[in-house]
Design a protein around this motif. Structure first.
Motif, PDB file in Angstrom:
ATOM      1  N   LEU A  50       0.874  -1.168   0.000  1.00 17.18           N
ATOM      2  CA  LEU A  50       0.000   0.000   0.000  1.00 17.18           C
ATOM      3  C   LEU A  50       0.909   1.214   0.000  1.00 17.18           C
ATOM      4  O   LEU A  50       1.845   1.283   0.800  1.00 17.18           O
ATOM      5  CB  LEU A  50      -0.882  -0.008   1.252  1.00 17.18           C
ATOM      6  N   LEU A  57       1.166   5.430   0.195  1.00  8.66           N
ATOM      7  CA  LEU A  57       0.564   6.727   0.450  1.00  8.66           C
ATOM      8  C   LEU A  57       1.529   7.789  -0.042  1.00  8.66           C
ATOM      9  O   LEU A  57       2.743   7.678   0.160  1.00  8.66           O
ATOM     10  CB  LEU A  57       0.318   6.937   1.946  1.00  8.66           C
ATOM     11  N   TYR A  58       1.010   8.823  -0.675  1.00  6.33           N
ATOM     12  CA  TYR A  58       1.832   9.956  -1.092  1.00  6.33           C
ATOM     13  C   TYR A  58       1.855  10.954   0.053  1.00  6.33           C
ATOM     14  O   TYR A  58       0.810  11.354   0.565  1.00  6.33           O
ATOM     15  CB  TYR A  58       1.282  10.585  -2.370  1.00  6.33           C
ATOM     16  N   ARG A 100       5.163  12.963  -2.425  1.00  4.78           N
ATOM     17  CA  ARG A 100       4.209  13.363  -3.471  1.00  4.78           C
ATOM     18  C   ARG A 100       4.881  14.261  -4.504  1.00  4.78           C
ATOM     19  O   ARG A 100       4.422  14.357  -5.630  1.00  4.78           O
ATOM     20  CB  ARG A 100       2.952  13.976  -2.872  1.00  4.78           C
ATOM     21  N   ALA A 126      -6.375  11.820   0.830  1.00  2.00           N
ATOM     22  CA  ALA A 126      -7.648  11.257   0.405  1.00  2.00           C
ATOM     23  C   ALA A 126      -7.703   9.739   0.581  1.00  2.00           C
ATOM     24  O   ALA A 126      -8.656   9.119   0.161  1.00  2.00           O
ATOM     25  CB  ALA A 126      -7.913  11.622  -1.057  1.00  2.00           C
ATOM     26  N   SER A 127      -6.686   9.155   1.207  1.00  2.00           N
ATOM     27  CA  SER A 127      -6.635   7.701   1.385  1.00  2.00           C
ATOM     28  C   SER A 127      -7.031   7.317   2.803  1.00  2.00           C
ATOM     29  O   SER A 127      -6.977   8.125   3.719  1.00  2.00           O
ATOM     30  CB  SER A 127      -5.225   7.190   1.101  1.00  2.00           C
ATOM     31  N   GLU A 128      -7.399   6.046   2.953  1.00  2.00           N
ATOM     32  CA  GLU A 128      -7.778   5.530   4.271  1.00  2.00           C
ATOM     33  C   GLU A 128      -7.169   4.149   4.464  1.00  2.00           C
ATOM     34  O   GLU A 128      -7.227   3.317   3.569  1.00  2.00           O
ATOM     35  CB  GLU A 128      -9.309   5.457   4.369  1.00  2.00           C
ATOM     36  N   ILE A 129      -6.580   3.940   5.633  1.00  2.00           N
ATOM     37  CA  ILE A 129      -6.079   2.629   6.032  1.00  2.00           C
ATOM     38  C   ILE A 129      -6.973   2.169   7.179  1.00  2.00           C
ATOM     39  O   ILE A 129      -7.231   2.936   8.110  1.00  2.00           O
ATOM     40  CB  ILE A 129      -4.621   2.692   6.514  1.00  2.00           C
ATOM     41  N   HIS A 168      -4.213  11.592   5.813  1.00  2.00           N
ATOM     42  CA  HIS A 168      -4.773  10.294   5.449  1.00  2.00           C
ATOM     43  C   HIS A 168      -5.558   9.751   6.644  1.00  2.00           C
ATOM     44  O   HIS A 168      -5.138   9.908   7.801  1.00  2.00           O
ATOM     45  CB  HIS A 168      -3.672   9.298   5.061  1.00  2.00           C
ATOM     46  N   ARG A 169      -6.666   9.117   6.369  1.00  2.00           N
ATOM     47  CA  ARG A 169      -7.528   8.584   7.426  1.00  2.00           C
ATOM     48  C   ARG A 169      -6.995   7.251   7.945  1.00  2.00           C
ATOM     49  O   ARG A 169      -6.604   6.383   7.162  1.00  2.00           O
ATOM     50  CB  ARG A 169      -8.939   8.360   6.891  1.00  2.00           C
TER      51      ARG A 169
END
Length: 124
Positions: A7, A9-10, A52, A65-68, A113-114
């Motif tokens: 996974l 994430l930026y 990023r 805007a991502s969620e783990i 990020h969430r």
């Protein structure tokens, strides 16, 4: 079919984000450079933190805007982790809440990020 194993994430600052996740999850950083860091989420899945500004091809869209999602055993564990993460100073986007899928709360990492913690079925 290929196996899911990574996974990404930026993030604005991979070394800073790696320190955040290593401390929060108690997992070692396996690789780190100014533009990329990596640590295990589980035995089979790695978390990559890519600058990023350096990602190729360039990333578009809003950061954070991502969620783990992390699963815990029950609603009491959701509450306990919520208290622990709030005490660490994590921004809390959603307090513990009963939802259709279970009890959950959402915290935010340094890039927005969430980080969702939930106990399946515990809220329904």
């Amino acid at each position: 079919m290929p196996n899911f194993s990574f996974l990404i994430l930026y993030v604005d600052n991979p070394p800073k984000s790696a320190g955040f996740y290593a401390d929060l999850l108690g997992r070692p950083v396996r690789e780190q450079s100014p533009t990329f860091a990596m640590l295990p989420l589980s035995d089979d899945t790695m978390l990559g933190l890519w600058s990023r500004q350096a990602v190729e091809p360039a990333a578009t869209g809003a950061g954070g805007a991502s969620e783990i999602a992390f699963t815990v055993a029950d609603a009491a564990d959701v509450g306990e982790l919520h208290r622990e993460w709030a005490a660490r100073g994590l921004a809390i986007a959603q307090a513990p809440t009963a939802m259709d899928f279970g009890t959950t709360f959402v915290a935010l990492d340094p890039d927005g990020h969430r980080l969702r913690v939930f106990a399946p079925g515990a809220g329904s």
